[in-house]
Structure formats: C-alpha cells, structure tokens
Design a protein around this motif. Sequence first.
Motif, short mmCIF file in Angstrom:
data_model
loop_
_atom_site.label_atom_id
_atom_site.label_comp_id
_atom_site.label_asym_id
_atom_site.label_seq_id
_atom_site.Cartn_x
_atom_site.Cartn_y
_atom_site.Cartn_z
N LEU A 88 5.23 11.48 9.35
CA LEU A 88 4.71 10.17 9.70
C LEU A 88 5.63 9.13 9.04
O LEU A 88 5.82 9.15 7.82
CB LEU A 88 3.28 10.02 9.20
CG LEU A 88 2.62 8.64 9.35
CD1 LEU A 88 2.51 8.23 10.81
CD2 LEU A 88 1.25 8.65 8.67
N GLN A 89 6.19 8.22 9.82
CA GLN A 89 7.15 7.24 9.31
C GLN A 89 6.39 6.03 8.75
O GLN A 89 5.52 5.47 9.42
CB GLN A 89 8.09 6.78 10.42
CG GLN A 89 8.87 7.93 11.05
CD GLN A 89 9.72 7.45 12.21
OE1 GLN A 89 10.95 7.39 12.11
NE2 GLN A 89 9.09 7.09 13.32
N VAL A 90 6.76 5.63 7.54
CA VAL A 90 6.09 4.49 6.91
C VAL A 90 7.10 3.48 6.43
O VAL A 90 8.27 3.80 6.16
CB VAL A 90 5.19 4.94 5.74
CG1 VAL A 90 4.14 5.94 6.21
CG2 VAL A 90 6.01 5.53 4.59
N LEU A 91 6.64 2.24 6.34
CA LEU A 91 7.40 1.14 5.78
C LEU A 91 6.69 0.65 4.53
O LEU A 91 5.47 0.49 4.53
CB LEU A 91 7.53 -0.01 6.78
CG LEU A 91 8.13 0.32 8.15
CD1 LEU A 91 8.05 -0.89 9.07
CD2 LEU A 91 9.58 0.79 8.02
N LEU A 92 7.44 0.44 3.47
CA LEU A 92 6.88 -0.10 2.23
C LEU A 92 6.61 -1.58 2.43
O LEU A 92 7.50 -2.35 2.78
CB LEU A 92 7.85 0.11 1.08
CG LEU A 92 7.46 -0.49 -0.26
CD1 LEU A 92 6.19 0.16 -0.81
CD2 LEU A 92 8.61 -0.35 -1.27
N GLU A 93 5.36 -2.00 2.19
CA GLU A 93 5.00 -3.39 2.41
C GLU A 93 5.02 -4.18 1.11
O GLU A 93 4.39 -3.81 0.12
CB GLU A 93 3.61 -3.52 3.03
CG GLU A 93 3.25 -4.97 3.33
CD GLU A 93 1.88 -5.17 3.94
OE1 GLU A 93 1.65 -6.22 4.55
OE2 GLU A 93 1.03 -4.26 3.79
N GLY A 94 5.75 -5.29 1.13
CA GLY A 94 5.71 -6.24 0.03
C GLY A 94 4.72 -7.34 0.35
O GLY A 94 4.50 -7.69 1.52
N GLY A 95 4.09 -7.90 -0.69
CA GLY A 95 3.08 -8.94 -0.48
C GLY A 95 3.23 -10.09 -1.44
O GLY A 95 4.02 -10.03 -2.39
N MET A 96 2.46 -11.14 -1.20
CA MET A 96 2.49 -12.35 -2.02
C MET A 96 1.28 -12.41 -2.94
O MET A 96 0.18 -12.03 -2.52
CB MET A 96 2.47 -13.60 -1.14
CG MET A 96 3.67 -13.76 -0.24
SD MET A 96 3.51 -15.31 0.70
CE MET A 96 4.98 -15.19 1.73
N PRO A 97 1.44 -12.88 -4.16
CA PRO A 97 0.28 -13.09 -5.04
C PRO A 97 -0.77 -13.97 -4.35
O PRO A 97 -0.44 -15.01 -3.80
CB PRO A 97 0.88 -13.79 -6.27
CG PRO A 97 2.32 -13.36 -6.27
CD PRO A 97 2.71 -13.25 -4.82
N GLY A 98 -2.02 -13.52 -4.38
CA GLY A 98 -3.09 -14.26 -3.75
C GLY A 98 -3.12 -14.14 -2.24
O GLY A 98 -3.98 -14.73 -1.59
N GLY A 99 -2.20 -13.36 -1.67
CA GLY A 99 -2.10 -13.25 -0.23
C GLY A 99 -2.85 -12.05 0.31
O GLY A 99 -3.92 -11.68 -0.17
#
Length: 429
Positions: free
Chosen positions: A168-179
Amino acid sequence: MDVTDIGSTMLDHRVKGMPGGIAPFRLDAIGARGWNVLREDMTLPLAVLKDSALTHNSHWMRDFLVRSHAVIAPHGKTTMAPQLFARQIEDGAWAITLATPQQIQIARDFGFSRIVLANQLVGRQAIRYVLDELKRDPALDFYCLVDSEAGVAQLAEAARAAKVGRPLQVLLEGGMPGGRTGCRDRESGLRVARAVKAAEPFLTLRGVEGFEGIARGATRAEIETTVRGFLDLLIDLARACEAEDLFTPGEIILSAGGSAFYDMVLARFIHAGLSRPTRVVTRSGCYLTHDSVSYRRLFADIVDRTPAAAAGGGLQPALEVWAYVQSRPEPNKVLLTMGKRDISADDPPLPQTWFRPGRAAPENVGPGHVVTGLNDQHCHMTVPADSPLQVGDMVSFGVSHPCLTFDKWQVICVVDDAYNVTSAVRTFF
C-alpha cells in the motif's frame, strides 16, 4: 475510465431544474431537446456550467503546469462529477484526488485507476475496500496519507492480513500547528516515516504531502509567510527521509497545492533539491470551474505573485445559478427564487446579469445590486430605487466556493454562450 453509463441516468420532473410534466428521458439526450435557459424551457433556480469557460480553464491549467514542470491531481471533491473527472484526465491530469471512502468508491465504479486519497485511510470497512480493490485490480495506482505511528500500524496490520501481493503506497503528511492533520515537525515526521519503512513490504513510502490552504494571518503577507514556512517543512521532511533512505525506489512525490497558493507550491517544490527524480503534484480542484468571488480574489493574488499566470486571460468563472425575481415589496428590495439550498452561502452570491424574457440578450446588472441574505429558498437583494428589475425577470449569480454549490445539485446543465443546453453532468455527493 468509462463514464458512459452516466448517460443512461433517467431524468424527469423530480430532478431539480427539470420542467414539470415531461416524460422521463436519458441524461445523454438532454442536448437533443433544444432547451434554452433564457427561453424559460427549464425551471429556476437552475445551476449551469458554461462549456466555453470549462474548456478555457482546462487549457489554461495545462499550459501553466507545462511552464511549471509539474502535474495535477485535481481534487474531485469539488465537483464529484465523474464526467468532469474524465475531462480532466483526458486533458492531462496525472490522477484524481479524493477525500473520503465514499468518493473513492464512486471513482472506482467508473474505472479511475490512479487515485490520491488526500486524507488518512482509517476504519475497517474503508481499509478493507481499498485493499480489496488493490488485490482485484493490478492497474490501480492508489496513495493515501499517514501522520502517526498508530495509523501506520493499523494499515500495516490490515495489509499483512489481506495478502494483497504488493505494498500500500503512502505519503507522509506534514501539518500546521493548530491546523488539520499532519506531522507538525521534522522529528515526529521522521518517526512516522521510519515506521512505514519498518512495515515493508506491506507499506511503502512514496513521498511527502501537505495542504497549505488553511494558512491564516492578519494580512496577505503574513499568510504567505506562513505558507512558505510550511512548504519549507515539507521539503525538510522529504530531504530527511531521502537522507535515511526511507523512500521506496523510484521517483519521490512532492504534493501540495489547493486552489489558492499552487503557484507558490510549484515554485518552491521544483527547487526542492532532492537528489532523486521528483514528481511535483498540485491538487487544485476549483480551477476547472473557478468562481466569481472567493477564488477570483485569490487568483488575483496568484497573478500578483506570478505574473505569468495572467497568460491567456487567466481563469474564467464557469458556474452560475439563475433565479427569478419573485417579489419587489419595497423600492430598494427584491426577493428571488434562490437560497441556501441552491447556492453556496460562504460569501454572498454575486449578481451578474439580468434578462427579461422576450428580449434579445442578458444585460449586466448595474451598481448597487447586492445580495444581503439567503434563506433556504429565498435570496434578499438590495437594489437602487431606479433598478429595472421586476417580477418575472431572470438574474444570473456568480458563486463563491464552487464545492458548496455543486453538492446542492443532482444534475447540472452544460450550456453554450447563448445558453442553449448542450449536455449535463451528474454529481455523486
């Protein structure tokens, strides 16, 4: 992909916009009926898509991406219209992006074979369905996001049990503080990426992803600074993962870009500096129909930052909703047959043109015509005392945030520039 089955959908007076008393007919026969919106062949309110604007916007984005050395996986949640998905794929889109398991199921029903789930894949039934599809169809090229070790563990356990025969192919997700979702920093992102690596051959890390559209600030400059910092985080995550050899062999995918900052995303990602081949993927969903309010403002910012975006005249609004003037109870007020059940209420709809049946052509709405409120089925509009509008006149409105207008219509007519109905698209919300 094959969307021809949609043409067999039967339409009758139970579908919003269709006239009463008609015998059922196939959706793909609507263009043969000779209907014209301005001739009052259909009931109002009525949402329409202008084919010339759809064509223009599709070509504009294709040319913009060629200049940017990137590809697009447009977000299908905007329209949830597989006929429009197909139009985008035929015009060069790399994949279709979706947000929910139900949306994946719709896309798979019509044979779309490359899908980016811009979300975490969670829940027994959703995970089971995707793994079953991967097992059933070797041509399915599917990607989903991960942002926690717990999520990685759940996916790996399910994939191991399913015996798919490929990861299963996955992408690492980056996020924003409070987002919203996504790893907030390099350290937490690397822990998740290492967990994916440890889960091989059941999972495989293909790239890094994020969504910058939720950036907020007191000024445009402050918002753009936040976006730049977020894009730097995504690139930092990608470089760190590459340095630890956490990606699977092959090209690395870098993906972000809603419909507000894709110029910034592409400019930054193209110069990410990774040593391996990189595929830069933007995911704007609203470019195809554009709008007359919110994305029109945001596109002006794109042109300001990236003057080349003005090439070809930029994007054009394709989606509009028509309504009748039903009452003028005060000199400075009219009520129209359109409300929150018919058009997005994120921002007030924008009055654009008006037409009196029997006249030659629509005219532009003059200054001072302002929508001041929407009820479920009524639109309140302030008008100048000398406004020509009277009961029975037709008014077209530009929308703000097309997603929230699409989901109010089962069927949306496609019209030419003379408002002849040439075809229709069906939505699956």
